[in-house]
Motif scaffolding. Structure first.
Motif, short mmCIF file in Angstrom:
data_model
loop_
_atom_site.label_atom_id
_atom_site.label_comp_id
_atom_site.label_asym_id
_atom_site.label_seq_id
_atom_site.Cartn_x
_atom_site.Cartn_y
_atom_site.Cartn_z
N LEU A 110 33.50 23.85 68.85
CA LEU A 110 34.10 24.85 69.73
C LEU A 110 35.39 24.33 70.37
CD1 LEU A 110 31.00 26.55 71.41
CD2 LEU A 110 32.12 27.00 69.25
N SER A 111 35.38 23.07 70.79
CA SER A 111 36.61 22.57 71.44
C SER A 111 37.75 22.45 70.43
CB SER A 111 36.35 21.22 72.11
OG SER A 111 35.96 20.28 71.14
N ILE A 112 37.43 22.19 69.16
CA ILE A 112 38.48 22.15 68.13
C ILE A 112 39.08 23.55 67.95
CG2 ILE A 112 38.93 21.87 65.64
CD1 ILE A 112 36.72 19.66 65.67
N LEU A 113 38.22 24.56 67.76
CA LEU A 113 38.72 25.91 67.47
C LEU A 113 39.42 26.51 68.70
CD1 LEU A 113 35.73 27.39 65.40
CD2 LEU A 113 37.57 25.84 64.69
N GLU A 114 38.95 26.13 69.87
CA GLU A 114 39.50 26.62 71.13
C GLU A 114 40.98 26.26 71.25
OE1 GLU A 114 36.73 26.99 75.02
OE2 GLU A 114 37.12 24.95 74.24
N GLN A 115 41.35 25.14 70.67
CA GLN A 115 42.74 24.65 70.81
C GLN A 115 43.71 25.33 69.83
OE1 GLN A 115 42.87 20.26 71.26
NE2 GLN A 115 40.69 20.49 71.82
N HIS A 116 43.22 26.33 69.08
CA HIS A 116 44.10 27.07 68.16
C HIS A 116 43.94 28.57 68.38
CE1 HIS A 116 45.11 23.35 66.06
NE2 HIS A 116 43.83 23.02 66.25
N PRO A 117 44.32 29.03 69.58
CA PRO A 117 44.14 30.46 69.90
C PRO A 117 44.99 31.37 69.02
CG PRO A 117 45.46 29.35 71.58
CD PRO A 117 44.94 28.27 70.68
N ASP A 118 45.96 30.79 68.31
CA ASP A 118 46.83 31.60 67.44
C ASP A 118 46.27 31.71 66.02
OD1 ASP A 118 49.24 28.90 66.75
OD2 ASP A 118 47.06 28.91 67.04
N CYS A 119 45.07 31.19 65.81
CA CYS A 119 44.43 31.29 64.48
C CYS A 119 43.14 32.10 64.58
CB CYS A 119 44.09 29.87 63.96
SG CYS A 119 45.54 28.93 63.53
#
Ligand code: SF4
Length: 430
Positions: A110-119
């Protein structure tokens, strides 16, 4: 049907999440495919969609699973994921498929995906780890769609997935996702033990009733250490699945995804067209999740775009297979994969290190390609979308498959035990 679909999207969704899906996946997704096409024209190659198996571990033991779920755990760590995603974004990519094993077992997911709000991330999951808290956090993030797999009734699910009470835990995960208004999908790997239970209108209606926004019917691939070939679909059942999807798209207010056909009903392989490739849990760059040998890795020196662009192995895979079949090469022509592996000295990218023997043991069988029958989309929206954003991008054009007499292998008769090579005869090329 369109009005009912629009009504669902307007009344049943969280508008912020709907906007994220529309912009990051819809608009930016289409743009990434346009950039892909431009690259192809210039003879450059980088796939607009990457499927990333972020971890090998899983709590289930499914028939036909190709991932060494019981092997020592291997994860793609946060730094490597950020490098991969950021460099792919430089190529205009915005959509990523996140697979496993079970992706939610990766503690930093979750913390990995959270850091790419433009994806936008489609997470392929069995749903068992989508708790109320996890679903609430995913809602906050807004850039993740869980695609939750249902493989049959309670009894069939336990059998298919090798653990008890699988379906009830999965349904709880679906419920949590829907309660938090996540853009939720349900997928099934159609096989002998679930096709009658799930490939029907009643199941699609139930998904709509529950609030599920999209579904995906894959065809079971008998691969891996527990291949279970007896579960594979017959050509008639594969045709039935295609017809069902085309008919349901024309009448049901739910999005139905598929990856095997263009708008005219022509079969294709997404790894051969190059629209997607796969990163394994050990970082290997593979043609697709079930073709488990590789020459390159995300840990190789250099920018990911260059690693893909320079891969002779991946290029040879795409061009060689396109010359032989529009279907699934691991089902129809495992011999081609054996030759490619040898020719490029590609390494076995599994923990079990048995790919060569598994390929040799595969009994060739027909897949989604049926030269006699093409079932075009009935729903004009899918026809339009596929015409511009999901077709074969011309990769089969030079092959002249039919002209050269290329045909899928004959159906596997129940008691046939002949190994790969002997079964397949191809009219010699001119
Ligand atoms: S080789 Fe088969 S499983 Fe892999 S992407 Fe192509 S059709 Fe799908």
């Amino acid at each position: 049907m369109y009005l009912r679909m629009a009504k669902r999207l307007l009344l049943e969704t969280d508008k912020r999440l709907l906007w994220k899906a529309t912009w990051n996946a819809g608009f930016k997704g289409m743009r990434s495919i346009q950039k892909f096409k431009k690259r192809m024209k210039k003879g450059e190659y980088f796939p607009p969609i990457l499927f990333i198996s972020i971890i090998n571990s899983c709590n289930l033991r499914c028939q036909g699973c190709w991932v060494d779920v019981g092997a020592e755990q291997s994860k793609i760590e946060a730094d490597a994921m950020h490098k991969l995603i950021n460099e792919s974004k430089e190529a205009g990519n915005s959509i990523f498929g996140i697979l496993g094993g079970e992706p939610f077992l990766h503690k930093d997911l979750l913390s990995i995906l959270e850091q790419h709000p433009d994806c936008y991330f489609q997470v392929f999951t069995n749903g068992h780890y989508i708790t109320d808290e996890v679903a609430a956090r995913l809602r906050n993030m807004g850039n993740v769609t869980p695609l939750i797999s249902v493989e049959g009734s309670e009894i069939v699910s336990d059998e298919r997935r090798g653990r008890p009470r699988v379906l009830s835990k999965t349904m709880q995960g679906i419920e949590n996702a829907l309660k938090h208004k996540l853009f939720t999908g349900v997928c099934t790997s159609l096989c002998q033990s679930n096709i009658d239970d799930l490939l029907n209108e009643a199941w699609v209606d139930r998904l709509i009733e529950m609030g599920v926004m999209y579904c995906w019917f894959h065809n079971f691939r008998p691969v891996g250490p527990d291949a279970s070939p007896e579960l594979a679909l017959t050509p008639e059942q594969q045709r039935r699945s295609r017809e069902f999807v085309v008919n349901m798209r024309a009448k049901k207010p739910i999005i139905i995804v598929d990856a095997y056909y263009d708008g005219e009903g022509q079969a294709l392989c997404p790894a051969v067209t190059g629209i997607s490739h796969h990163i394994g849990p050990w970082g290997n760059i593979e043609p697709c999740p079930v073709i488990q040998f590789a020459k390159e890795s995300i840990y190789d020196e250099g920018h990911i775009k260059d690693i893909f662009a320079k891969s002779e192995f991946l290029h040879d895979f795409r061009t060689t297979v396109a010359q032989e079949t529009r279907g699934c090469v691991i089902l129809e022509r495992p011999d081609i994969l054996q030759n490619l592996m040898q020719k490029h000295g590609a390494k076995d990218s599994t923990a079990r290190q048995q790919i060569a023997s598994e390929l040799a043991a595969i009994q060739p069988r027909p897949s989604q390609w049926d030269p006699e029958v093409a079932i075009p989309e009935k729903n004009p929206f899918y026809r339009w979308a596929k015409k511009f954003f999901y077709h074969d991008f011309g990769v089969y054009a030079e092959a002249r498959l039919e002209e050269r007499g290329c045909q899928p292998p004959p159906p596997v008769s129940a008691n046939s035990t002949t190994p790969a090579k002997k079964l397949y005869s191809l009219t010699p090329r001119e």
